[in-house]
Write a protein that holds these residues in place. Structure first.
Motif, short mmCIF file in Angstrom:
data_model
loop_
_atom_site.label_atom_id
_atom_site.label_comp_id
_atom_site.label_asym_id
_atom_site.label_seq_id
_atom_site.Cartn_x
_atom_site.Cartn_y
_atom_site.Cartn_z
N ALA A 173 -88.40 16.64 -38.32
CA ALA A 173 -88.69 16.48 -36.90
C ALA A 173 -87.69 17.21 -36.01
O ALA A 173 -87.94 17.39 -34.81
N GLU A 174 -86.58 17.64 -36.60
CA GLU A 174 -85.53 18.31 -35.82
C GLU A 174 -85.62 19.83 -35.87
O GLU A 174 -84.93 20.51 -35.12
N LEU A 175 -86.46 20.35 -36.74
CA LEU A 175 -86.52 21.79 -36.94
C LEU A 175 -86.91 22.53 -35.65
O LEU A 175 -86.35 23.58 -35.34
N GLY A 176 -87.87 21.99 -34.92
CA GLY A 176 -88.32 22.66 -33.71
C GLY A 176 -87.20 22.85 -32.71
O GLY A 176 -87.05 23.93 -32.12
N ALA A 177 -86.39 21.81 -32.52
CA ALA A 177 -85.28 21.89 -31.57
C ALA A 177 -84.23 22.88 -32.04
O ALA A 177 -83.69 23.67 -31.25
N LEU A 178 -83.93 22.89 -33.34
CA LEU A 178 -82.89 23.79 -33.86
C LEU A 178 -83.33 25.25 -33.84
O LEU A 178 -82.51 26.14 -33.68
N LYS A 180 -85.31 26.52 -31.59
CA LYS A 180 -85.33 26.94 -30.18
C LYS A 180 -84.37 26.07 -29.37
O LYS A 180 -84.80 25.28 -28.53
N PRO A 181 -83.07 26.21 -29.63
CA PRO A 181 -82.10 25.30 -28.98
C PRO A 181 -82.07 25.42 -27.47
O PRO A 181 -81.69 24.46 -26.79
N PHE A 182 -82.42 26.57 -26.93
CA PHE A 182 -82.39 26.76 -25.48
C PHE A 182 -83.79 26.67 -24.86
O PHE A 182 -83.98 27.01 -23.69
N GLY A 183 -84.75 26.17 -25.64
CA GLY A 183 -86.11 26.06 -25.14
C GLY A 183 -86.28 24.96 -24.11
O GLY A 183 -87.16 25.03 -23.26
N SER A 184 -85.43 23.94 -24.21
CA SER A 184 -85.48 22.84 -23.25
C SER A 184 -84.16 22.09 -23.31
O SER A 184 -83.36 22.27 -24.25
N THR A 190 -80.41 17.85 -28.66
CA THR A 190 -80.60 17.54 -30.08
C THR A 190 -79.77 18.46 -30.95
O THR A 190 -79.13 18.02 -31.92
N THR A 191 -79.76 19.74 -30.63
CA THR A 191 -78.99 20.72 -31.41
C THR A 191 -77.50 20.40 -31.37
O THR A 191 -76.83 20.41 -32.41
#
Length: 274
Positions: A173-178, A180-184, A190-191
Motif C-alpha cells: 500500500a506504500e509503493l504508490g507514495a514512494l 511519487k513522493p512529490f505527487g502530493s 508517507t515517504t
C-alpha cells in the motif's frame, strides 16, 4: 557412531527441528503449555522460507474475520475444501485443522506477541461452493525489529525485491507514495515517515528494523520464544532419530561443538524443508 559421539545427552519434553514459522509455532505452543522445549535450526538464522514470503496464513472462522466485518464460518470453509479437494482423502486432517485453527490464532493473539489482521478483500484463489471474498487470509502486523536487540541479526532477511534502498522493507500500500513522493503532501509525508527512520536504522544495523510480511511474523515468533525462555540451538542440524519400541524418542543433532544426543519425553516435531 562411537560412544564418545553420543555422550552428554540432553532431555526435554518436546524437541522441534526447524525454525521456520511451523517449527517456531510448535515450540512456542509447547512452552505455553508448560513443556520443556528445545528448538534446533541448522542455519544461523530463524525464519526459513517464511521470512522471505508474504507471511499470510489461511485460517477460516477466526474472531479476526468478524472484527474485519467479514462473516465466515468453518462450515463454509469445510464446504469449500470439499469442493476443491474432492475425494482425494485427508478428511480427518482437514476437519482437525478447521476445528482448531481459530483457537490457535486466538491463543497466539492473547498470550504471545504474534498479531494478525484479517483482510476484508482477499478472495480464495478458487471460486466455488463455500469460497469467501475475505476474512480467511490473515496477515501479520508490522513489527519493530529493535525489540529483539541482538537477536534482530538472527532474523533471515527478505528477498531483495521486498526491500528498497538496500535494506528497507516496503508495504504494497506504500509503493504508490514512494514512487511519487512529490505527487502530493500525503505521499511526501508517507515517504518521510518510512525513509527517515530507515536511514537512522542503517547507522546501527545492516538493514531496516521495520519488519513487514513474513519477516514480521518471524520477528514476532522469535521475541515470543525468547520471552518464554525456549532455547534455540543455531547451526544444529538433524543427523538421525533415536528409536525405542517402535517410536521416536529423540534425535542426534550435529552442532558446532560436535554431535549431541537429545532425548524427548513426549515427542519430536519435524518442521524442516520449507
Amino acid at each position: 557412531m562411537s560412544e564418545r559421539e553420543l555422550e552428554a545427552p540432553e532431555e526435554v519434553d518436546l524437541l522441534v527441528i526447524g525454525a521456520g514459522a511451523g517449527g517456531m509455532t510448535a515450540a512456542l505452543k509447547g512452552a505455553l503449555d508448560g513443556l520443556s522445549v528445545l528448538l534446533c535450526e541448522k542455519t544461523e538464522m530463524v525464519g526459513g522460507t517464511t521470512a522471505t514470503s508474504g507471511g499470510t496464513v489461511w485460517i477460516p472462522g477466526t474472531a479476526l474475520s468478524r472484527e474485519a466485518g467479514v462473516l465466515d464460518t468453518t462450515a463454509q470453509a469445510a464446504e469449500f475444501l470439499r469442493h476443491v479437494v474432492g475425494n482425494r482423502g485427508g478428511d480427518d486432517l482437514r476437519a482437525a485443522f478447521l476445528a482448531t485453527g481459530p483457537d490457535a490464532i486466538a491463543e497466539l493473539q492473547e498470550r504471545t506477541d504474534v498479531r494478525f489482521v484479517a483482510a476484508s478483500a482477499h478472495p480464495d484463489y478458487l471460486d466455488g461452493s463455500g469460497s469467501a471474498y475475505g476474512g480467511r487470509a490473515l496477515s501479520p502486523l508490522p513489527f519493530d525489529g529493535r525489540q529483539l536487540g541482538a537477536d534482530f541479526a538472527r532474523v533471515r532477511p527478505p528477498r531483495d525485491v521486498f526491500m528498497g534502498l538496500g535494506g528497507m522493507m516496503v508495504g504494497r500500500a506504500e509503493l504508490g507514495a514512494l514512487l511519487k513522493p512529490f505527487g502530493s503532501f500525503s505521499n511526501f509525508r508517507t515517504t518521510l515517515g518510512i525513509v527517515l527512520p530507515y536511514l537512522c536504522d542503517r547507522l546501527v544495523h545492516r538493514r531496516g528494523t521495520r519488519l513487514l510480511m513474513g519477516n514480521a511474523l518471524v520477528g514476532r515468533l522469535l521475541i515470543s520464544l525468547r520471552k518464554c525462555g525456549v532455547p534455540i540451538w543455531f547451526g544444529s542440524g538433524l543427523v538421525d532419530f533415536l528409536r525405542s519400541d517402535g517410536r521416536v524418542t529423540g534425535a542426534v543433532i550435529e552442532t558446532g561443538d560436535g554431535l549431541r544426543t537429545v532425548h524427548a519425553r513426549l515427542g519430536v516435531v519435524l518442521a524442516t524443508g520449507g
